[in-house]
Design an enzyme around this catalytic site. Structure first.
Site: not given
Ligand SMILES: Cc1cc2nc3c(=O)[nH]c(=O)nc-3n(C[C@H](O)[C@H](O)[C@H](O)COP(=O)(O)O)c2cc1C
Length: 313
Positions: A78, A80, A106, A137, A250
């Site tokens: 994406i 950010l 966040n 980042c 996760g």
């Molecule tokens: C589409 C998308 C956007 C994300 N945007 C952020 C973000 O802006 N900041 C962040 O710290 N993590 C972001 N993440 C990471 C998630 O918060 C999470 O740590 C990661 O997806 C693992 O968890 P999950 O397997 O349950 O999705 C994003 C994940 C996805 C899939």
């Protein structure tokens, strides 16, 4: 407290000074600014909502395609995209103030100074309960090396943020390192009130017909059930390495997934990718935790945090 079959079940947990009514949170970037889910989810039931990562200036993000489905997961690049801190405070906070759950913002930056400035701007704002610092980042001053892959850089960001805010600071760790416990200890020493993990694992996918990467950005972050065993292993390792609370993230989609993380030592969990294909996942996890505790004869979720039993060799 709820009463199930005549038994009071206490789901409350504490992340340092931050008190949650239950340990179920939504993960940044997968739940928008919460309003997007308000027709589907009872937001007032959640332990906490973590909003999409906010930067000092608005960001447009990467060109499409930005998302690809993979086996048991997804890749995203994406980039950010977000409304920027001013846009967030002016257009998103009013709705969030009306939600009876903790709101965690966040934050992301290109430099330690940017993280510090953001922390300052978000402090003293009614309705913001804590900050989650995304250190996955790139540091533009260090040639784009991610803050979260270098203990010295992670320390600098954590110290700078702590110096600008009196809100609880959760540092969100990157799994793209050799030993995540080194990073966890570094941010604990720098004053983090809690750590959350994991952010996405770096991956890629190729379209063999066109011989082109499936993501315009070529590489992206892997998330979803595919990463759960890796995340669980890292949470278990970190929970043994630090004394601050750990938040597990996760691939969590069910109460059983959440319970695995709690048993491994997480005090709370965040639901991410599951929100996209099962928007009520967080709510059904809260119900499932309660049912499990009742069946196990436990009256508090705190009794199972870190309660994993391992036979001595
Ligand atoms: C589409 C998308 C956007 C994300 N945007 C952020 C973000 O802006 N900041 C962040 O710290 N993590 C972001 N993440 C990471 C998630 O918060 C999470 O740590 C990661 O997806 C693992 O968890 P999950 O397997 O349950 O999705 C994003 C994940 C996805 C899939």
């Amino acid at each position: 407290m709820d009463n199930i079959n005549g038994m009071d079940i206490d789901l409350r947990v504490r992340l340092g000074e931050l008190r949650l009514r239950n340990p179920v949170m939504t993960a940044s970037g997968t739940f928008g600014y919460a309003r997007e889910f308000s027709q589907l989810v009872n937001l007032h039931r959640l332990g906490a909502i973590v909003v999409k990562g906010i930067s000092l200036k608005p960001r447009p993000g990467n060109p499409p395609p930005r998302v690809v489905e993979t086996a048991c997961g997804m890749l995203n690049a994406i980039g950010l995209e977000n409304v920027g801190v001013q846009g967030f405070l002016e257009r998103k906070m009013e709705f969030l103030r009306g939600v009876n759950s903790r709101v965690i913002v966040n934050i992301l930056g290109d430099s330690a100074a940017e993280y510090g400035a953001l922390a300052g701007k978000l402090t003293g704002i009614e309705g913001i309960d804590a900050l989650e610092v995304n250190i996955s980042c790139p540091n533009v001053k260090k040639g784009g090396v991610a803050f979260g892959t270098d203990p010295a850089m992670a320390t600098e960001v954590t110290r700078t943020v702590k110096g600008q805010t009196d809100l609880p600071v959760i540092v969100k760790l990157s799994p793209n390192v050799t030993d995540i416990t080194v990073m966890a200890r570094a941010v604990e020493d720098a004053g983090a009130d809690a750590v959350s993990l994991i952010n996405t694992l770096i991956g890629m996918a190729i379209d063999v017909g066109s011989r082109r990467p499936k993501l315009a950005n070529v590489i992206g972050g892997l998330s979803g059930p595919a990463i759960k065993p890796v995340a669980l292993r890292m949470v278990w390792q970190v929970a043994r390495a630090v004394s601050i609370p750990v938040i597990g993230i996760g691939g969590i989609a069910t109460a059983e997934d959440a319970l695995e993380f709690l048993l491994a030592g997480a005090t709370a969990i965040e639901v991410g990718t599951a929100n996209f294909y099962q928007p009520r996942a967080a709510e059904s996890i809260i119900d499932g935790l309660r049912a499990y505790l009742a069946a196990q004869g436990e009256d508090s979720v705190r009794a199972i945090i870190g309660a994993l039993q391992i036979d001595e060799a």
